[in-house]
Write an enzyme that holds these catalytic residues in place. Structure first.
Site, PDB file in Angstrom:
ATOM      1  N   PRO A  16       0.853  -1.198   0.000  1.00 37.33           N
ATOM      2  CA  PRO A  16       0.000   0.000   0.000  1.00 37.33           C
ATOM      3  C   PRO A  16       0.883   1.240   0.000  1.00 37.33           C
ATOM      4  CG  PRO A  16       0.067  -0.996   2.200  1.00 37.33           C
ATOM      5  CD  PRO A  16       0.837  -1.904   1.287  1.00 37.33           C
ATOM      6  N   LEU A  18       0.441   5.448  -0.219  1.00 34.63           N
ATOM      7  CA  LEU A  18      -0.439   6.608  -0.278  1.00 34.63           C
ATOM      8  C   LEU A  18      -0.086   7.476  -1.481  1.00 34.63           C
ATOM      9  CD1 LEU A  18      -2.658   7.375   1.703  1.00 34.63           C
ATOM     10  CD2 LEU A  18      -1.066   8.920   2.828  1.00 34.63           C
ATOM     11  N   GLN A  69      -6.568  -1.322   2.540  1.00 29.09           N
ATOM     12  CA  GLN A  69      -5.936  -0.991   3.819  1.00 29.09           C
ATOM     13  C   GLN A  69      -6.680   0.132   4.541  1.00 29.09           C
ATOM     14  OE1 GLN A  69      -2.168   1.173   4.503  1.00 29.09           O
ATOM     15  NE2 GLN A  69      -1.470  -0.708   5.498  1.00 29.09           N
ATOM     16  N   CYS A  99       2.427   2.986   9.842  1.00 28.52           N
ATOM     17  CA  CYS A  99       2.697   4.338   9.366  1.00 28.52           C
ATOM     18  C   CYS A  99       3.049   5.248  10.541  1.00 28.52           C
ATOM     19  CB  CYS A  99       1.485   4.890   8.613  1.00 28.52           C
ATOM     20  SG  CYS A  99       1.762   6.576   8.065  1.00 28.52           S
ATOM     21  N   LYS A 138      -0.561  -5.004   8.985  1.00 30.53           N
ATOM     22  CA  LYS A 138       0.765  -4.626   8.474  1.00 30.53           C
ATOM     23  C   LYS A 138       1.435  -3.773   9.527  1.00 30.53           C
ATOM     24  CE  LYS A 138       3.118  -2.367   4.561  1.00 30.53           C
ATOM     25  NZ  LYS A 138       3.465  -0.997   4.937  1.00 30.53           N
ATOM     26  N   ARG A 233       8.405   0.321  -3.151  1.00 31.48           N
ATOM     27  CA  ARG A 233       8.983   1.335  -4.032  1.00 31.48           C
ATOM     28  C   ARG A 233       9.539   0.758  -5.327  1.00 31.48           C
ATOM     29  NH1 ARG A 233      12.168   3.755   1.014  1.00 31.48           N
ATOM     30  NH2 ARG A 233      11.984   1.535   1.515  1.00 31.48           N
TER      31      ARG A 233
HETATM   32  C1  LIG Z   1       4.867   7.002  -1.252  1.00 35.66           C
HETATM   33  C2  LIG Z   1       4.665   5.937  -0.203  1.00 35.66           C
HETATM   34  C3  LIG Z   1       3.449   5.853   0.446  1.00 35.66           C
HETATM   35  C4  LIG Z   1       3.229   4.850   1.409  1.00 35.66           C
HETATM   36  N1  LIG Z   1       1.978   4.747   1.970  1.00 35.66           N
HETATM   37  C5  LIG Z   1       1.717   3.694   2.783  1.00 35.66           C
HETATM   38  C6  LIG Z   1       0.400   3.420   3.229  1.00 35.66           C
HETATM   39  O1  LIG Z   1      -0.578   4.088   2.847  1.00 35.66           O
HETATM   40  N2  LIG Z   1       0.216   2.367   4.084  1.00 35.66           N
HETATM   41  C7  LIG Z   1       1.255   1.569   4.486  1.00 35.66           C
HETATM   42  O2  LIG Z   1       1.053   0.607   5.244  1.00 35.66           O
HETATM   43  N3  LIG Z   1       2.519   1.794   4.068  1.00 35.66           N
HETATM   44  C8  LIG Z   1       2.761   2.807   3.210  1.00 35.66           C
HETATM   45  N4  LIG Z   1       4.022   2.971   2.708  1.00 35.66           N
HETATM   46  C9  LIG Z   1       5.088   2.041   3.096  1.00 35.66           C
HETATM   47  C10 LIG Z   1       5.145   0.847   2.117  1.00 35.66           C
HETATM   48  O3  LIG Z   1       3.931   0.135   2.145  1.00 35.66           O
HETATM   49  C11 LIG Z   1       6.302  -0.105   2.495  1.00 35.66           C
HETATM   50  O4  LIG Z   1       6.066  -0.605   3.787  1.00 35.66           O
HETATM   51  C12 LIG Z   1       7.664   0.591   2.481  1.00 35.66           C
HETATM   52  O5  LIG Z   1       7.812   1.416   1.346  1.00 35.66           O
HETATM   53  C13 LIG Z   1       8.797  -0.426   2.533  1.00 35.66           C
HETATM   54  O6  LIG Z   1       8.755  -1.296   1.423  1.00 35.66           O
HETATM   55  P1  LIG Z   1       9.737  -1.071   0.147  1.00 35.66           P
HETATM   56  O7  LIG Z   1      11.133  -0.973   0.674  1.00 35.66           O
HETATM   57  O8  LIG Z   1       9.534  -2.275  -0.718  1.00 35.66           O
HETATM   58  O9  LIG Z   1       9.306   0.205  -0.506  1.00 35.66           O
HETATM   59  C14 LIG Z   1       4.266   3.956   1.757  1.00 35.66           C
HETATM   60  C15 LIG Z   1       5.488   4.058   1.088  1.00 35.66           C
HETATM   61  C16 LIG Z   1       5.692   5.027   0.108  1.00 35.66           C
HETATM   62  C17 LIG Z   1       7.027   5.087  -0.619  1.00 35.66           C
END
Ligand SMILES: Cc1cc2nc3c(=O)[nH]c(=O)nc-3n(C[C@H](O)[C@H](O)[C@H](O)COP(=O)(O)O)c2cc1C
Length: 327
Positions: A16, A18, A69, A99, A138, A233
């Site tokens: 997820p 945002l 979510q 978050c 999560k 990401r």
């Molecule tokens: C732009 C952005 C928005 C995010 N929004 C949420 C969100 O709405 N809910 C959530 O649980 N995590 C959110 N995250 C965190 C991601 O879900 C994830 O846990 C985090 O980026 C680590 O994973 P990665 O290293 O594969 O990016 C967000 C991350 C990014 C980059």
């Protein structure tokens, strides 16, 4: 969405995010993988119960298996929202306990809930009592100084005792003060071993690992130790990674689409969106990375970034941008 799956959707999921994983982004990702579980952005219970719920909940069946979510900490509100989520056709409802943003902390939800496992268990139980889709959590591996393994064990066991079987763990702690959400995704170190240990201690639970996964090779390696991998990401910035998920992760003998094919498959969706009064940029902002690492990628991005936001821009801009790419 009719292929036979040997593995459950949560084996590979897109996180997820945002402002990123909106319905257009999910439609695009679904063209690349039929089997991965896709997550919505976090939506607060307040936005659903006191806002335009249709706007947040509208579900396009072509998106396939999508987890919705929720952000919140009031059991009754979460239960009401979970019911709507199920009615709209989502495959799973997930509670955000990861978050760290100030706004979210002020609302007493997100990562700060890691300090209140009993409340989270109550929230999960309330949601589970009204839906039959999985209710999942999560979280991080800890917050602030409350980052011992014992604390995490207590968190997981308390919530599991409310009947929750599925945990997605972002394998780093969060600092609730002093770091921005972005820094909180980069500064605290990743500790995969903690998540692997959780799976050993709770073999009956579905444990998915999230954080820093940048390739399908890495994902496959992680899947030796846990039940699922969630990628955030990298999937957004380099979405073509998703094209091989059905084959490499789910073991399905399916043709891998070319990048051009994927973009061309998106054209009718773009046309429909524009016909309904939407803007091209709403969709194209999510596809900038499809040619990541390919000659011409920069010209593709530039063409879309400059021309798609203009009034009246339509699919012709996408076709023009495609011409930048050498075949
Ligand atoms: C732009 C952005 C928005 C995010 N929004 C949420 C969100 O709405 N809910 C959530 O649980 N995590 C959110 N995250 C965190 C991601 O879900 C994830 O846990 C985090 O980026 C680590 O994973 P990665 O290293 O594969 O990016 C967000 C991350 C990014 C980059």
């Amino acid at each position: 969405m009719s292929e036979i799956r040997a593995l459950p959707h949560h084996t590979f999921s897109v996180a997820p995010m945002l402002d990123w994983t909106d319905k257009h982004c999910r439609y695009f990702h679904r063209l690349l993988t039929k089997n991965a579980l896709l997550y919505t952005e976090m939506v607060t219970t307040g936005a659903i119960l006191h806002g335009n719920s249709e706007r947040f909940l509208a579900f396009n069946k072509d998106e396939g298996a999508v987890a919705f979510q929720l952000g919140g900490s009031n059991p009754e509100d979460l239960a009401s929202c979970a019911q709507l989520v199920e009615q709209y056709g989502y495959a799973e409802v997930n509670l955000n306990v990861g978050c760290p943003s100030d706004r979210v902390q002020n609302g007493r939800f997100g990562a700060c809930l890691m300090a209140e496992p009993e409340l989270v268990a109550e929230c999960i139980a309330a949601m589970q009592s009204v839906v039959s889709i999985p209710v999942t959590v999560k979280s991080r591996i800890g917050i602030d100084d409350r980052d011992s393994y014992e604390e995490l064990l207590k968190f997981v066991s308390t919530i599991a005792s409310s009947g929750c079987n599925d945990f997605i763990i972002h394998a780093r702690k969060a600092w609730l003060q002093g770091l921005s959400p972005k820094q909180n995704r980069e500064v605290p170190p990743l500790c995969y071993s903690v998540v692997y240990q959780l799976k050993k201690d709770f073999p009956e639970l579905n444990i998915s690992l999230n954080g820093g996964v940048k390739s399908l090779e890495a994902a496959t390696d992680i899947l030796q130790y846990v039940d699922g991998v969630m990628v955030g990401r990298e999937a957004y910035h380099n979405p073509y990674l998703l094209a091989e998920v059905d084959r490499q992760v789910f073991g399905i003998a399916t043709d891998i689409k070319t990048r051009h094919q994927v973009v061309m498959e998106l054209i009718p969706y773009i046309q429909e969106h524009i016909f309904e009064g939407g803007r091209l940029h709403n969709i194209t902002r999510h596809i900038l990375g499809i040619f990541y690492g390919v000659a011409g990628a920069r010209a593709w991005r530039r063409c879309l970034s400059e021309k798609a936001p203009k009034n009246g821009a339509n699919e012709a801009v996408v076709l023009e941008a495609l011409n930048s790419i050498r075949l």
